[in-house]
Design a protein around this motif. Structure first.
Motif, PDB file in Angstrom:
ATOM      1  N   GLU A  79       6.488   1.417  -8.429  1.00  0.00           N
ATOM      2  CA  GLU A  79       7.545   0.991  -9.345  1.00  0.00           C
ATOM      3  C   GLU A  79       8.882   0.879  -8.626  1.00  0.00           C
ATOM      4  OE1 GLU A  79       9.392   2.289 -13.678  1.00  0.00           O
ATOM      5  OE2 GLU A  79       9.007   3.839 -12.169  1.00  0.00           O
ATOM      6  N   SER A  80       9.217   1.887  -7.821  1.00  0.00           N
ATOM      7  CA  SER A  80      10.500   1.874  -7.105  1.00  0.00           C
ATOM      8  C   SER A  80      10.601   0.668  -6.181  1.00  0.00           C
ATOM      9  CB  SER A  80      10.666   3.158  -6.288  1.00  0.00           C
ATOM     10  OG  SER A  80      10.798   4.276  -7.136  1.00  0.00           O
ATOM     11  N   LYS A 109       0.832  -1.205   0.000  1.00  0.00           N
ATOM     12  CA  LYS A 109       0.000   0.000   0.000  1.00  0.00           C
ATOM     13  C   LYS A 109       0.870   1.261   0.000  1.00  0.00           C
ATOM     14  CE  LYS A 109      -3.653  -0.164   2.567  1.00  0.00           C
ATOM     15  NZ  LYS A 109      -4.567  -0.153   3.757  1.00  0.00           N
ATOM     16  N   VAL A 110       0.411   2.271  -0.727  1.00  0.00           N
ATOM     17  CA  VAL A 110       1.046   3.586  -0.738  1.00  0.00           C
ATOM     18  C   VAL A 110      -0.055   4.632  -0.875  1.00  0.00           C
ATOM     19  CG1 VAL A 110       1.414   3.505  -3.249  1.00  0.00           C
ATOM     20  CG2 VAL A 110       2.781   5.068  -1.856  1.00  0.00           C
ATOM     21  N   PRO A 167       7.015  -0.750 -18.354  1.00  0.00           N
ATOM     22  CA  PRO A 167       6.546  -2.108 -18.653  1.00  0.00           C
ATOM     23  C   PRO A 167       6.086  -2.894 -17.428  1.00  0.00           C
ATOM     24  CG  PRO A 167       8.932  -1.932 -18.911  1.00  0.00           C
ATOM     25  CD  PRO A 167       8.417  -0.547 -18.764  1.00  0.00           C
ATOM     26  N   PHE A 168       6.495  -2.491 -16.221  1.00  0.00           N
ATOM     27  CA  PHE A 168       6.041  -3.188 -15.018  1.00  0.00           C
ATOM     28  C   PHE A 168       4.518  -3.147 -14.867  1.00  0.00           C
ATOM     29  CE2 PHE A 168       5.661   1.028 -13.299  1.00  0.00           C
ATOM     30  CZ  PHE A 168       4.821   0.929 -12.191  1.00  0.00           C
ATOM     31  N   LEU A 169       3.872  -2.138 -15.512  1.00  0.00           N
ATOM     32  CA  LEU A 169       2.419  -1.988 -15.409  1.00  0.00           C
ATOM     33  C   LEU A 169       1.678  -3.203 -15.964  1.00  0.00           C
ATOM     34  CD1 LEU A 169       2.077   1.756 -16.486  1.00  0.00           C
ATOM     35  CD2 LEU A 169       1.688   0.833 -14.190  1.00  0.00           C
ATOM     36  N   ARG A 170       2.286  -3.900 -16.921  1.00  0.00           N
ATOM     37  CA  ARG A 170       1.606  -5.038 -17.554  1.00  0.00           C
ATOM     38  C   ARG A 170       1.423  -6.206 -16.585  1.00  0.00           C
ATOM     39  NH1 ARG A 170       5.779  -4.042 -22.206  1.00  0.00           N
ATOM     40  NH2 ARG A 170       4.733  -2.407 -23.406  1.00  0.00           N
ATOM     41  N   ASN A 171       2.150  -6.172 -15.477  1.00  0.00           N
ATOM     42  CA  ASN A 171       2.047  -7.247 -14.482  1.00  0.00           C
ATOM     43  C   ASN A 171       1.511  -6.729 -13.149  1.00  0.00           C
ATOM     44  OD1 ASN A 171       4.950  -7.752 -16.064  1.00  0.00           O
ATOM     45  ND2 ASN A 171       3.569  -9.509 -16.038  1.00  0.00           N
ATOM     46  N   LYS A 194      15.024   6.705  -6.251  1.00  0.00           N
ATOM     47  CA  LYS A 194      15.579   7.940  -6.830  1.00  0.00           C
ATOM     48  C   LYS A 194      15.675   8.994  -5.742  1.00  0.00           C
ATOM     49  CE  LYS A 194      13.432   7.040 -11.355  1.00  0.00           C
ATOM     50  NZ  LYS A 194      12.727   5.797 -10.992  1.00  0.00           N
ATOM     51  N   ASP A 195      16.595   9.957  -5.930  1.00  0.00           N
ATOM     52  CA  ASP A 195      16.625  11.061  -4.977  1.00  0.00           C
ATOM     53  C   ASP A 195      15.406  11.949  -5.207  1.00  0.00           C
ATOM     54  OD1 ASP A 195      17.153  13.085  -7.000  1.00  0.00           O
ATOM     55  OD2 ASP A 195      19.254  12.496  -6.950  1.00  0.00           O
ATOM     56  N   GLU A 196      15.121  12.815  -4.254  1.00  0.00           N
ATOM     57  CA  GLU A 196      13.876  13.588  -4.286  1.00  0.00           C
ATOM     58  C   GLU A 196      13.740  14.434  -5.549  1.00  0.00           C
ATOM     59  OE1 GLU A 196      11.254  16.637  -1.475  1.00  0.00           O
ATOM     60  OE2 GLU A 196      13.408  16.397  -1.113  1.00  0.00           O
TER      61      GLU A 196
END
Length: 350
Positions: A130-131, A9-10, A91-95, A138-140
């Motif tokens: 994603e991260s 969750k986020v 591409p991570f969205l496809r899964n 990633k930095d801010e």
């Protein structure tokens, strides 16, 4: 990237913003024909919570979307169209499976850019997911720049909701590293502008005559398009200088000129259309009369609808609120108005 049966969750809160220098007209992939500057709001925001699970689907993304606790198929379809558009870059969205719940702090059709706050909040959640999935943080600065860029692809004005204070979106020689692909904060601002407030007069909550997407498209054949793009660039450089030197009356003059120019572009489009109402004009007249008599440097601006934003210094709050309650409130729909102020940008909640 590894598969997981576990739901994570986020959640983010992201603000709306009001443009001071307007952009009207786009090209390419959600790029502005001219740069714009906005003020980020504090009390008008969207809170979005995303539960996500990765690796259990192969033809995703899979989305369950609720707004204010209820399924919203129209907005869900818009999100799915957006996710499909960016799937080659992400591409991570496809899964990915998502359960998304969103709510606004302000009423729908309140003259506040809900697409700016809602889309930026969604993108922030998506990028955190994603991260965590790929295991790279990633930095801010890099994270916010990417969030602004992907928010732009969802809604142009959403690019500006990733930062607090005054924000520029679009290339300008007066702001180093400014870009049409993402927004950046305007850092050189006089103290007199750092505590400005925004009171939103709700003239009408009805749906606009023309969707903003179509309004932007009408600029492609607009008879005054090129003149406007040049004018906007000049006005933007003037606004940057005003924000630096603290010229409040110059700010008021330029702010109102931009607002009326935006609506004149709508009226002179082919076909032309009118979004302002009689009470929009009545409120504008009373604001200008009050400013002339009192010397208080309040000023109005408009989005692409009939509702009036009043920007003014924090030190004049008591006088301006009294003026609103006694001279403007009765001109608002059901006497509704929103008391807001400059915000500091998005906030992660979970």
């Amino acid at each position: 990237m590894s598969s997981s049966q576990t739901w994570k969750k986020v959640a983010w809160r992201s603000p709306s913003n009001i443009a001071l220098i307007k952009y009207w007209g786009k090209y390419g992939r959600q790029l502005p024909r001219n740069p714009s500057i906005s003020m980020t709001l504090k009390n008008c925001y969207t809170e979005t919570e995303m539960e996500y699970r990765f690796g259990n689907v192969s033809n995703g993304p899979v989305l369950d979307f609720r707004f204010q606790g209820k399924h919203d198929e129209i907005f869900a379809a818009r999100l799915m169209h957006y996710l499909d558009d960016i799937s080659s870059e992400k591409p991570f969205l496809r899964n990915l499976e998502m359960k998304v719940s969103s709510s606004n702090s302000f009423p729908h059709s309140a003259g506040v850019a809900s697409s700016a706050s809602s889309m930026s909040a969604f993108v922030l959640c998506m990028l955190v997911a994603e991260s965590e999935i790929i295991g790279v943080e990633k930095d801010e600065e890099e994270f916010l720049k990417e969030a602004s860029s992907f928010s732009r692809l969802a809604s142009g004005s959403a690019a500006r909701s990733l930062y607090g204070g005054f924000v520029i979106w679009g290339e300008s020689a007066f702001i180093p590293h400014s870009s049409s692909k993402y927004a950046l904060p305007v850092t050189e601002v006089s103290p007199v502008f750092r505590t400005y407030r925004d009171a939103v007069m709700i003239v009408s909550s009805k749906k606009k005559t023309m969707a903003s997407t179509r309004g932007h498209k009408l600029m492609e054949d607009h008879p005054f398009a090129q003149e406007r793009y040049g004018q906007a660039r000049v006005n933007l450089s003037r606004m940057i200088e005003i924000l630096r030197n603290g010229d409040q009356m110059g700010f008021a003059e330029l702010l109102e000129h931009e607002a009326l120019t935006l609506h004149s572009l709508m009226m002179s489009s082919i076909p032309g259309y009118i979004e302002i109402k009689a009470n929009t004009i009545n409120i504008i007249d009373r604001i200008r009369e009050y400013r002339e008599k009192s010397g208080v440097p309040l000023a109005f601006t408009l989005d692409a609808g009939p509702n009036v934003h009043i920007l003014y210094p924090e030190e004049d709050k008591e006088e301006v609120i009294y003026f609103i309650k006694h001279q403007l409130k009765d001109l608002c729909e059901n006497k509704k108005w929103i008391d807001d102020e400059m915000g500091t940008g998005p906030e992660r909640l979970i």
